[in-house]
Design an enzyme around this catalytic site. Structure first.
Site, PDB file in Angstrom:
ATOM      1  N   LYS A 205      58.158  70.304  81.656  1.00  0.00           N
ATOM      2  CA  LYS A 205      58.241  72.198  83.224  1.00  0.00           C
ATOM      3  C   LYS A 205      56.403  72.173  82.583  1.00  0.00           C
ATOM      4  O   LYS A 205      55.900  72.172  82.082  1.00  0.00           O
ATOM      5  CB  LYS A 205      58.171  72.759  81.432  1.00  0.00           C
ATOM      6  CG  LYS A 205      59.731  73.489  81.116  1.00  0.00           C
ATOM      7  CD  LYS A 205      60.194  74.727  80.670  1.00  0.00           C
ATOM      8  CE  LYS A 205      62.056  75.128  80.815  1.00  0.00           C
ATOM      9  NZ  LYS A 205      62.435  73.868  80.848  1.00  0.00           N
TER      10      LYS A 205
ATOM     11  N   ASP B 142      61.112  70.126  85.386  1.00  0.00           N
ATOM     12  CA  ASP B 142      62.105  70.927  85.676  1.00  0.00           C
ATOM     13  C   ASP B 142      61.511  72.365  86.779  1.00  0.00           C
ATOM     14  O   ASP B 142      60.121  72.244  86.671  1.00  0.00           O
ATOM     15  CB  ASP B 142      62.296  71.802  83.786  1.00  0.00           C
ATOM     16  CG  ASP B 142      63.025  71.139  82.985  1.00  0.00           C
ATOM     17  OD1 ASP B 142      64.062  70.026  83.928  1.00  0.00           O
ATOM     18  OD2 ASP B 142      62.762  72.020  81.985  1.00  0.00           O
ATOM     19  N   MET B 143      61.882  73.252  87.026  1.00  0.00           N
ATOM     20  CA  MET B 143      61.158  74.690  87.987  1.00  0.00           C
ATOM     21  C   MET B 143      62.057  75.907  87.302  1.00  0.00           C
ATOM     22  O   MET B 143      62.042  75.527  86.255  1.00  0.00           O
ATOM     23  CB  MET B 143      62.726  74.639  89.323  1.00  0.00           C
ATOM     24  CG  MET B 143      62.090  75.561  89.760  1.00  0.00           C
ATOM     25  SD  MET B 143      60.466  74.384  91.135  1.00  0.00           S
ATOM     26  CE  MET B 143      61.425  73.586  91.865  1.00  0.00           C
TER      27      MET B 143
ATOM     28  N   ARG C   6      68.326  67.428  91.263  1.00  0.00           N
ATOM     29  CA  ARG C   6      68.770  68.038  90.873  1.00  0.00           C
ATOM     30  C   ARG C   6      69.602  69.682  90.701  1.00  0.00           C
ATOM     31  O   ARG C   6      67.949  70.351  90.998  1.00  0.00           O
ATOM     32  CB  ARG C   6      68.257  67.971  89.044  1.00  0.00           C
ATOM     33  CG  ARG C   6      69.199  68.869  88.249  1.00  0.00           C
ATOM     34  CD  ARG C   6      68.627  70.090  86.982  1.00  0.00           C
ATOM     35  NE  ARG C   6      67.747  68.902  85.849  1.00  0.00           N
ATOM     36  CZ  ARG C   6      67.351  68.862  85.102  1.00  0.00           C
ATOM     37  NH1 ARG C   6      66.334  69.927  85.044  1.00  0.00           N
ATOM     38  NH2 ARG C   6      66.342  67.955  84.709  1.00  0.00           N
TER      39      ARG C   6
ATOM     40  N   VAL D 103      70.611  72.992  90.662  1.00  0.00           N
ATOM     41  CA  VAL D 103      70.800  74.478  89.164  1.00  0.00           C
ATOM     42  C   VAL D 103      70.792  75.221  89.844  1.00  0.00           C
ATOM     43  O   VAL D 103      70.737  75.565  91.537  1.00  0.00           O
ATOM     44  CB  VAL D 103      69.887  74.277  88.712  1.00  0.00           C
ATOM     45  CG1 VAL D 103      70.383  73.310  87.561  1.00  0.00           C
ATOM     46  CG2 VAL D 103      68.592  74.702  88.510  1.00  0.00           C
TER      47      VAL D 103
ATOM     48  N   GLY E 194      69.919  78.861  88.537  1.00  0.00           N
ATOM     49  CA  GLY E 194      68.783  79.193  88.736  1.00  0.00           C
ATOM     50  C   GLY E 194      68.581  79.564  87.629  1.00  0.00           C
ATOM     51  O   GLY E 194      69.664  81.199  87.266  1.00  0.00           O
TER      52      GLY E 194
ATOM     53  N   HIS F 163      77.698  73.668  84.299  1.00  0.00           N
ATOM     54  CA  HIS F 163      78.818  73.264  83.348  1.00  0.00           C
ATOM     55  C   HIS F 163      79.698  73.409  84.931  1.00  0.00           C
ATOM     56  O   HIS F 163      80.723  73.760  83.665  1.00  0.00           O
ATOM     57  CB  HIS F 163      78.640  73.570  82.537  1.00  0.00           C
ATOM     58  CG  HIS F 163      77.509  73.613  81.849  1.00  0.00           C
ATOM     59  ND1 HIS F 163      76.184  74.819  82.065  1.00  0.00           N
ATOM     60  CD2 HIS F 163      76.957  72.761  80.531  1.00  0.00           C
ATOM     61  CE1 HIS F 163      74.808  73.900  81.512  1.00  0.00           C
ATOM     62  NE2 HIS F 163      75.673  73.362  80.605  1.00  0.00           N
TER      63      HIS F 163
HETATM   64  P1  FAD Z   1      77.726  79.355  85.471  1.00  0.00           P
HETATM   65  O1  FAD Z   1      77.037  79.964  86.585  1.00  0.00           O
HETATM   66  O2  FAD Z   1      76.568  80.461  83.998  1.00  0.00           O
HETATM   67  O3  FAD Z   1      78.874  78.896  84.946  1.00  0.00           O
HETATM   68  C1  FAD Z   1      79.799  78.772  86.014  1.00  0.00           C
HETATM   69  C2  FAD Z   1      81.297  78.004  84.500  1.00  0.00           C
HETATM   70  O4  FAD Z   1      80.480  76.863  83.768  1.00  0.00           O
HETATM   71  C3  FAD Z   1      81.277  79.394  84.005  1.00  0.00           C
HETATM   72  O5  FAD Z   1      82.580  79.730  84.225  1.00  0.00           O
HETATM   73  C4  FAD Z   1      83.040  78.312  82.564  1.00  0.00           C
HETATM   74  O6  FAD Z   1      84.182  77.871  83.433  1.00  0.00           O
HETATM   75  C5  FAD Z   1      81.548  77.001  82.706  1.00  0.00           C
HETATM   76  N1  FAD Z   1      80.313  77.137  81.402  1.00  0.00           N
HETATM   77  C6  FAD Z   1      79.462  77.537  81.264  1.00  0.00           C
HETATM   78  N2  FAD Z   1      78.727  77.756  80.064  1.00  0.00           N
HETATM   79  C7  FAD Z   1      79.651  77.292  79.615  1.00  0.00           C
HETATM   80  C8  FAD Z   1      79.742  77.244  78.434  1.00  0.00           C
HETATM   81  N3  FAD Z   1      79.011  78.192  77.569  1.00  0.00           N
HETATM   82  N4  FAD Z   1      80.691  76.554  77.275  1.00  0.00           N
HETATM   83  C9  FAD Z   1      81.238  76.973  78.304  1.00  0.00           C
HETATM   84  N5  FAD Z   1      82.318  76.959  79.815  1.00  0.00           N
HETATM   85  C10 FAD Z   1      81.074  77.269  80.543  1.00  0.00           C
HETATM   86  N6  FAD Z   1      67.838  76.068  85.403  1.00  0.00           N
HETATM   87  C11 FAD Z   1      66.227  76.482  85.935  1.00  0.00           C
HETATM   88  O7  FAD Z   1      66.064  77.644  86.607  1.00  0.00           O
HETATM   89  N7  FAD Z   1      65.478  75.574  86.144  1.00  0.00           N
HETATM   90  C12 FAD Z   1      65.888  74.090  85.813  1.00  0.00           C
HETATM   91  O8  FAD Z   1      65.103  73.170  85.787  1.00  0.00           O
HETATM   92  C13 FAD Z   1      67.055  74.401  85.176  1.00  0.00           C
HETATM   93  N8  FAD Z   1      67.489  73.154  84.329  1.00  0.00           N
HETATM   94  C14 FAD Z   1      68.746  72.944  84.031  1.00  0.00           C
HETATM   95  C15 FAD Z   1      69.274  71.448  83.900  1.00  0.00           C
HETATM   96  C16 FAD Z   1      70.334  70.766  83.287  1.00  0.00           C
HETATM   97  C17 FAD Z   1      70.462  69.913  82.940  1.00  0.00           C
HETATM   98  C18 FAD Z   1      71.370  72.234  82.986  1.00  0.00           C
HETATM   99  C19 FAD Z   1      72.877  72.090  83.094  1.00  0.00           C
HETATM  100  C20 FAD Z   1      71.249  73.458  83.504  1.00  0.00           C
HETATM  101  C21 FAD Z   1      70.188  73.640  84.087  1.00  0.00           C
HETATM  102  N9  FAD Z   1      69.073  75.249  84.477  1.00  0.00           N
HETATM  103  C22 FAD Z   1      68.116  75.393  84.962  1.00  0.00           C
HETATM  104  C23 FAD Z   1      70.239  76.297  84.204  1.00  0.00           C
HETATM  105  C24 FAD Z   1      70.825  77.111  85.193  1.00  0.00           C
HETATM  106  O9  FAD Z   1      70.790  76.972  86.612  1.00  0.00           O
HETATM  107  C25 FAD Z   1      72.396  77.996  85.316  1.00  0.00           C
HETATM  108  O10 FAD Z   1      71.116  78.894  84.331  1.00  0.00           O
HETATM  109  C26 FAD Z   1      72.811  77.377  84.034  1.00  0.00           C
HETATM  110  O11 FAD Z   1      73.247  75.875  84.103  1.00  0.00           O
HETATM  111  C27 FAD Z   1      74.071  77.860  84.432  1.00  0.00           C
HETATM  112  O12 FAD Z   1      74.785  77.704  85.519  1.00  0.00           O
HETATM  113  P2  FAD Z   1      76.281  77.203  85.330  1.00  0.00           P
HETATM  114  O13 FAD Z   1      76.132  76.393  86.752  1.00  0.00           O
HETATM  115  O14 FAD Z   1      75.993  75.572  84.113  1.00  0.00           O
HETATM  116  O15 FAD Z   1      76.913  77.779  84.354  1.00  0.00           O
END
Ligand code: FAD
Length: 278
Positions: A73, A107-108, A158, A160, A162, A202
Site C-alpha cells: 500500500k 494497491d490503490m 487489477r 476492482v 473500489g 468475488h
Molecule cells: P461485491 O460487489 O461486493 O459483491 C458482488 C457479489 O460477489 C455478491 O453478490 C456475491 O455473489 C459475491 N460476493 C462478494 N463478497 C462475498 C462474500 N464475502 N461471500 C460470498 N460471496 C461474495 N479495493 C481497492 O479500493 N483497492 C485495492 O487495492 C483493492 N485490492 C483488492 C484486491 C483483491 C484481490 C480483491 C478481491 C479486492 C480488492 N479490493 C480493492 C476490494 C474491491 O474494491 C471491492 O471492495 C471488493 O472486492 C468487493 O467487490 P466484489 O466485486 O468482490 O463484490
C-alpha cells in the site's frame, strides 16, 4: 494472538504463517499475493521497516519456491510522509523483489493517492519491463482515462470495484452503476490490453464476464480474490483459470478483519455463526 474467527481472513501474525498458508494454496493450484497489513503511516521509520519486511518476504518466498507475489500500500510505504519517501521505499521493495523474480502489486487507496500511485507505477513498470502491477477502481469516474494511459505500459492492472467512499463528483455512488462501469472497463481491457489483466472481484457475474471476454478476444487474464472469501470457488476455478488469492498477515489484523465483516453480509453472517457456535 489472532482469534480463530479472524483467521479466516488473515494468515497469522508472522511471515512464516503466511508462507505456510501460501504453500497449502499453491498445492491447490492457487497463487498467493502476500500483503503485510499496514497503512497511513506518518512515521518514516514504520514505512522503512515495512519496506525491509517486504524485502525479507520476497527473499523467503523465492527461497521456498512459492508461486507468490507481493502487494503493497502506498501509505504503508510512506506516501503520507511524502512522495519522495514513498518512491524511495517502493523502489527498494521493487528492486529486492525483482532480484528474486517476485512480482510486486501496488494497491490503490483513497482518491487522494491515485496520481502519486499511478506515477510511481509507470516509472517502475518501465524500469522493470513489467515487473509491477497496479490496482484501479471502477467506481472512480477518472478510471476510463487512466486505463488508456496504462494500456501503453508494460506490467499488470487489477480492476476492482473500489473499497473507499469518494465524493459524488469523483465517484459513482450506486452499486448497479459501479457494476455496469466495471463490465465496460473490463471489456476495454480485454479489447485493448495484450495481457496483464487481473479481475479483482468475488462477483460471479464479473468472473463469468471475464470468461466470455476471454473467449471473444483471447486475452490472457487472472482472477484474484481475498483470503476467506469464496474459497471453494477459488479452488474450483483454479482447475480452469489462473487464480490468485490476496493473503494479508501481520499484527494489524483487527481493523482489516473489521472491514471485511462490515462490508459484506456473507462475511458478517460467518462471523456471527462462529461466535454463536463458540
Ligand atoms: P461485491 O460487489 O461486493 O459483491 C458482488 C457479489 O460477489 C455478491 O453478490 C456475491 O455473489 C459475491 N460476493 C462478494 N463478497 C462475498 C462474500 N464475502 N461471500 C460470498 N460471496 C461474495 N479495493 C481497492 O479500493 N483497492 C485495492 O487495492 C483493492 N485490492 C483488492 C484486491 C483483491 C484481490 C480483491 C478481491 C479486492 C480488492 N479490493 C480493492 C476490494 C474491491 O474494491 C471491492 O471492495 C471488493 O472486492 C468487493 O467487490 P466484489 O466485486 O468482490 O463484490
Amino acid at each position: 494472538m489472532i482469534p480463530p474467527l479472524a483467521r479466516r481472513f488473515v494468515a497469522g501474525e508472522s511471515a512464516a504463517t503466511a508462507l505456510e498458508h501460501a504453500r497449502r494454496l499453491n498445492d491447490d493450484g492457487v497463487g498467493v499475493i502476500l500483503n503485510l497489513l499496514g497503512e497511513h503511516y506518518e512515521d518514516p521509520e514504520r514505512a522503512r521497516a515495512d519496506a525491509d519486511a517486504y524485502c525479507r518476504l520476497a527473499e523467503d518466498a523465492a527461497r521456498a519456491d512459492l508461486r507468490a507475489c507481493l502487494s503493497v500500500k502506498p501509505t504503508q510505504l510512506g506516501l503520507q510522509v511524502g512522495e519522495d519517501t514513498f518512491r524511495e521505499n517502493l523502489g527498494r521493495v521493487v528492486n529486492c523483489a525483482s532480484a528474486h523474480g517476485v512480482f510486486v502489486w501496488i494497491d490503490m487507496e483513497d482518491h487522494t493517492t491515485t496520481d502519486a500511485t499511478l506515477d510511481a507505477f509507470e516509472d517502475h513498470a518501465l524500469a522493470t519491463d513489467g515487473g509491477v502491477g497496479v490496482c484501479v477502481q471502477a467506481n472512480l469516474r477518472r478510471t476510463a482515462g487512466d486505463l488508456e494511459r496504462l494500456a501503453d505500459l508494460p506490467g499488470k492492472v487489477r480492476l476492482v470495484k473500489g473499497a473507499y467512499d469518494p465524493p459524488t463528483d469523483i465517484a459513482h455512488q450506486e452499486k448497479a452503476t459501479v457494476d455496469d462501469v466495471y463490465e465496460d472497463l473490463l471489456e476495454y481491457m480485454f479489447r485493448t490490453f495484450a495481457d496483464g489483466i487481473a479481475v479483482g472481484s468475488h462477483d460471479p457475474a464479473m468472473v463469468a464476464r471475464a470468461a466470455s471476454l476471454h473467449e471473444t478476444y483471447g486475452t490472457p487474464h487472472e482472477i484474484q480474490m481475498l483470503m476467506g472469501v469464496r474459497e471453494a470457488a477459488q479452488r474450483d476455478l483454479a482447475g480452469q483459470r489462473e487464480v490468485w488469492q490476496y493473503v494479508p498477515y501481520g499484527g494489524k489484523w483487527l481493523s482489516y478483519f473489521y472491514r471485511r465483516v462490515s462490508e459484506n453480509l456473507g462475511n458478517a453472517t460467518f462471523a456471527l455463526r462462529a461466535l454463536v457456535s463458540g
